[in-house]
Design a protein around this motif. Structure first.
Motif, PDB file in Angstrom:
ATOM      1  N   ALA A  79       1.273  45.047 -11.003  1.00 19.25           N
ATOM      2  CA  ALA A  79       0.173  44.306 -10.841  1.00 19.25           C
ATOM      3  C   ALA A  79       0.359  42.874 -11.161  1.00 19.25           C
ATOM      4  CB  ALA A  79      -1.172  44.628 -11.382  1.00 19.25           C
ATOM      5  N   ILE A  80       1.485  42.636 -12.126  1.00 15.47           N
ATOM      6  CA  ILE A  80       1.686  41.594 -12.642  1.00 15.47           C
ATOM      7  C   ILE A  80       2.497  40.536 -11.794  1.00 15.47           C
ATOM      8  CG2 ILE A  80       3.248  40.195 -14.195  1.00 15.47           C
ATOM      9  CD1 ILE A  80       2.434  42.414 -16.172  1.00 15.47           C
ATOM     10  N   VAL A  81       3.187  41.466 -10.810  1.00 18.68           N
ATOM     11  CA  VAL A  81       4.212  40.804  -9.935  1.00 18.68           C
ATOM     12  C   VAL A  81       3.785  41.200  -8.502  1.00 18.68           C
ATOM     13  CG1 VAL A  81       6.078  40.310 -11.550  1.00 18.68           C
ATOM     14  CG2 VAL A  81       5.700  42.616 -10.369  1.00 18.68           C
ATOM     15  N   HIS A  82       2.506  41.551  -8.294  1.00 12.99           N
ATOM     16  CA  HIS A  82       1.739  41.682  -7.084  1.00 12.99           C
ATOM     17  C   HIS A  82       2.330  42.892  -6.393  1.00 12.99           C
ATOM     18  CE1 HIS A  82      -0.332  37.840  -7.550  1.00 12.99           C
ATOM     19  NE2 HIS A  82       0.988  37.255  -7.955  1.00 12.99           N
ATOM     20  N   GLY A  83       2.679  43.841  -7.170  1.00  6.40           N
ATOM     21  CA  GLY A  83       2.968  45.312  -6.507  1.00  6.40           C
ATOM     22  C   GLY A  83       4.270  45.633  -6.363  1.00  6.40           C
ATOM     23  N   ALA A  84       5.319  44.481  -6.768  1.00  8.89           N
ATOM     24  CA  ALA A  84       6.761  44.561  -6.734  1.00  8.89           C
ATOM     25  C   ALA A  84       7.322  45.552  -8.103  1.00  8.89           C
ATOM     26  CB  ALA A  84       7.439  43.339  -6.908  1.00  8.89           C
ATOM     27  N   LEU A  85       8.374  46.229  -7.634  1.00 11.81           N
ATOM     28  CA  LEU A  85       8.986  47.191  -8.732  1.00 11.81           C
ATOM     29  C   LEU A  85      10.041  46.234  -9.500  1.00 11.81           C
ATOM     30  CD1 LEU A  85       9.187  50.631  -6.671  1.00 11.81           C
ATOM     31  CD2 LEU A  85       7.709  49.894  -8.628  1.00 11.81           C
ATOM     32  N   TYR A  86      10.471  45.387  -8.970  1.00 13.14           N
ATOM     33  CA  TYR A  86      11.674  44.370  -9.488  1.00 13.14           C
ATOM     34  C   TYR A  86      11.508  43.110  -9.290  1.00 13.14           C
ATOM     35  CZ  TYR A  86      13.818  45.386  -4.987  1.00 13.14           C
ATOM     36  OH  TYR A  86      13.902  45.647  -3.794  1.00 13.14           O
ATOM     37  N   THR A 104       8.042  59.139 -17.738  1.00 18.13           N
ATOM     38  CA  THR A 104       7.446  59.709 -16.724  1.00 18.13           C
ATOM     39  C   THR A 104       8.364  59.937 -15.254  1.00 18.13           C
ATOM     40  OG1 THR A 104       5.901  58.445 -15.783  1.00 18.13           O
ATOM     41  CG2 THR A 104       5.208  59.719 -17.799  1.00 18.13           C
ATOM     42  N   GLY A 105       9.259  58.885 -15.138  1.00 20.15           N
ATOM     43  CA  GLY A 105       9.856  58.883 -13.923  1.00 20.15           C
ATOM     44  C   GLY A 105       9.118  58.063 -12.991  1.00 20.15           C
ATOM     45  N   ILE A 106       8.078  57.507 -13.181  1.00 26.41           N
ATOM     46  CA  ILE A 106       7.114  57.028 -12.071  1.00 26.41           C
ATOM     47  C   ILE A 106       7.938  55.644 -11.563  1.00 26.41           C
ATOM     48  CG2 ILE A 106       5.911  55.762 -13.647  1.00 26.41           C
ATOM     49  CD1 ILE A 106       3.340  56.155 -11.992  1.00 26.41           C
ATOM     50  N   TRP A 107       8.441  54.934 -12.318  1.00 23.95           N
ATOM     51  CA  TRP A 107       9.227  53.834 -11.485  1.00 23.95           C
ATOM     52  C   TRP A 107      10.282  54.351 -10.610  1.00 23.95           C
ATOM     53  CZ3 TRP A 107      14.108  51.939 -10.942  1.00 23.95           C
ATOM     54  CH2 TRP A 107      14.184  50.789 -10.374  1.00 23.95           C
ATOM     55  N   ALA A 108      11.130  55.175 -11.087  1.00 29.29           N
ATOM     56  CA  ALA A 108      12.037  55.648 -10.254  1.00 29.29           C
ATOM     57  C   ALA A 108      11.712  56.570  -9.069  1.00 29.29           C
ATOM     58  CB  ALA A 108      13.212  56.802 -10.916  1.00 29.29           C
ATOM     59  N   ILE A 109      10.620  57.028  -9.022  1.00 24.05           N
ATOM     60  CA  ILE A 109      10.104  57.677  -7.630  1.00 24.05           C
ATOM     61  C   ILE A 109       9.365  56.595  -7.120  1.00 24.05           C
ATOM     62  CG2 ILE A 109       8.316  59.380  -7.177  1.00 24.05           C
ATOM     63  CD1 ILE A 109       8.765  61.049  -9.771  1.00 24.05           C
ATOM     64  N   ASP A 110       8.746  55.947  -7.451  1.00 18.95           N
ATOM     65  CA  ASP A 110       8.081  54.740  -6.706  1.00 18.95           C
ATOM     66  C   ASP A 110       9.274  53.969  -5.817  1.00 18.95           C
ATOM     67  OD1 ASP A 110       5.499  55.120  -7.101  1.00 18.95           O
ATOM     68  OD2 ASP A 110       5.094  53.255  -8.052  1.00 18.95           O
ATOM     69  N   PHE A 111      10.284  53.766  -6.607  1.00 15.76           N
ATOM     70  CA  PHE A 111      11.399  52.712  -6.065  1.00 15.76           C
ATOM     71  C   PHE A 111      12.061  53.768  -4.859  1.00 15.76           C
ATOM     72  CE2 PHE A 111      15.751  51.736  -5.118  1.00 15.76           C
ATOM     73  CZ  PHE A 111      15.862  50.465  -5.412  1.00 15.76           C
ATOM     74  N   TYR A 112      11.881  55.080  -4.768  1.00 16.43           N
ATOM     75  CA  TYR A 112      12.373  55.921  -3.535  1.00 16.43           C
ATOM     76  C   TYR A 112      11.369  55.896  -2.510  1.00 16.43           C
ATOM     77  CZ  TYR A 112      13.448  59.641  -0.461  1.00 16.43           C
ATOM     78  OH  TYR A 112      13.507  60.461   0.664  1.00 16.43           O
ATOM     79  N   TYR A 113       9.866  56.046  -2.998  1.00 17.33           N
ATOM     80  CA  TYR A 113       8.817  56.491  -2.036  1.00 17.33           C
ATOM     81  C   TYR A 113       8.214  54.942  -1.370  1.00 17.33           C
ATOM     82  CZ  TYR A 113       7.971  61.274  -2.712  1.00 17.33           C
ATOM     83  OH  TYR A 113       8.004  62.728  -2.987  1.00 17.33           O
ATOM     84  N   LEU A 114       8.608  53.965  -2.060  1.00 15.00           N
ATOM     85  CA  LEU A 114       7.975  52.879  -1.693  1.00 15.00           C
ATOM     86  C   LEU A 114       8.804  51.739  -0.962  1.00 15.00           C
ATOM     87  CD1 LEU A 114       5.447  51.974  -4.600  1.00 15.00           C
ATOM     88  CD2 LEU A 114       4.944  53.048  -2.302  1.00 15.00           C
ATOM     89  N   LEU A 115      10.104  52.036  -1.157  1.00 14.11           N
ATOM     90  CA  LEU A 115      11.220  51.189  -1.003  1.00 14.11           C
ATOM     91  C   LEU A 115      12.305  51.696   0.031  1.00 14.11           C
ATOM     92  CD1 LEU A 115      11.624  48.795  -4.192  1.00 14.11           C
ATOM     93  CD2 LEU A 115      10.316  48.186  -2.170  1.00 14.11           C
TER      94      LEU A 115
END
Length: 340
Positions: A79-86, A104-115
């Protein structure tokens, strides 16, 4: 090497109706090889569960409560960077991505699913951690392993992007870690360190009216120093990257409130999330640091945490944290660095 600092403006207080912060409450693949049973022989202390692999080297719990907190932190960072992962300017197709301290691996999984579908279809994402708390069903290009990032790295191939988040209190020698990252990146590869500063701040001196919070600031940072794994590392990470040889380093700093006191609607919403995070997180980050390192009793810790939460509830205290997003690039032809 240039540098940028953004979003460091004074946070404006909502002068309208004051809200009590407490109201914020109202299949595709196997991902790891078999591990020794001892990895799952978790340790219990003060009602919380801690990792077994390299026991005692990391002072925050890994139980379900902590996993929920880590997932909330992930949403706050996004949310700080408007939904960006990096924030690093990654190339169109980073083939190998490493997430150290993946939790929990949530960043790594989001990187795959969202990007990956649109931006990085061929990315392979690897997450490492001391705890085996990641999902067992994950995307085909995502996997997790148990590993201590402080040990010498032995990956067969280099990475195009290395991501790290919330590693305060987990690393003793940040210079050595930055050197390992440098040596394990491809030429032109990027590293990004996302960290929260280890102390509450205020622009209007209201921190002076929060004695429990100031005491917590002092003792938390003292415990990190005594433990040999400092927690006050967010402002120093630019220096770690510079020393390791990275170039094009950028440092973005965002003031994120704790509580619903800001006038700005977006910051007010972020503040509510941060308040919930701190109510739950103060125990997680304080118990082992204060008990094991400083020798405080559980009763003393609970009393201090209660005092801090009461001060955070007050709309008169306009407290915030600085969040740092620091990233840099390995220059072409960059030479391997010896361990520092």
């Amino acid at each position: 090497m240039g540098g940028e600092t953004s979003n460091t403006q004074h946070l404006e207080v909502d002068s309208g109706e004051q809200e009590d912060n407490a109201s914020a409450y109202s299949d595709n693949s196997s991902y790891r090889t078999p591990v020794p049973p001892s990895i799952l022989d978790y340790k219990y202390e003060n009602g919380r569960r801690y990792h077994a692999f390299r026991e005692g080297s990391y002072l925050m719990p890994n139980d379900e409560r902590e996993q929920e907190r880590l997932d909330l932190v992930h949403q706050i960072y996004k949310a700080i960077v408007h939904g960006a992962l990096y924030r690093a300017p990654l190339p169109p197709n980073p083939r190998r991505v490493l997430d150290i301290g993946t939790g929990t691996g949530i960043w790594a999984i989001d990187f795959y699913y969202l990007l990956s579908a649109d931006e990085h279809p061929n990315s392979d994402v690897l997450g490492t951690d001391l705890s085996l708390i990641q999902p067992t069903v994950v995307p085909p290009n995502c996997r997790f392993i148990i590993d201590d990032v402080r040990s010498p790295w032995a990956f067969e191939d280099k990475f195009d992007y290395v991501h790290s988040r919330c590693m305060l209190g987990a690393i003793g020698d940040w210079d050595a870690l930055a050197s390992e990252i440098f040596d394990n990146l491809t030429d032109g590869g990027w590293v990004e360190l996302q960290e929260i500063e280890s102390r509450f701040r205020s622009d209007d001196d209201s921190i002076q009216h929060a004695p429990n919070t100031r005491l917590w600031n002092e003792k938390f940072n003292e415990a990190g120093r005594l433990f040999g794994q400092r927690v006050d590392i967010a402002p120093r990470q630019r220096g770690f990257l510079e020393k390791a040889g990275f170039v094009d380093i950028r440092e973005e700093i965002y003031k994120i409130p704790v509580g619903s006191w800001p006038k700005d609607r977006r910051l007010k919403d972020l503040g509510r999330a941060m308040f919930i995070h701190m109510v739950e997180g103060l125990e997680a980050v304080s118990l082992a640091f204060f008990n094991r390192v400083l020798g405080w009793s559980r009763e003393e810790i609970d009393k201090l945490i209660s005092g801090v939460v009461n001060e955070l509830r007050s709309s008169k205290n306009h407290l915030y944290f600085n969040f740092y997003f620091t990233y840099g690039r390995k220059p072409p032809g960059g030479r391997a660095h010896p361990q520092i």
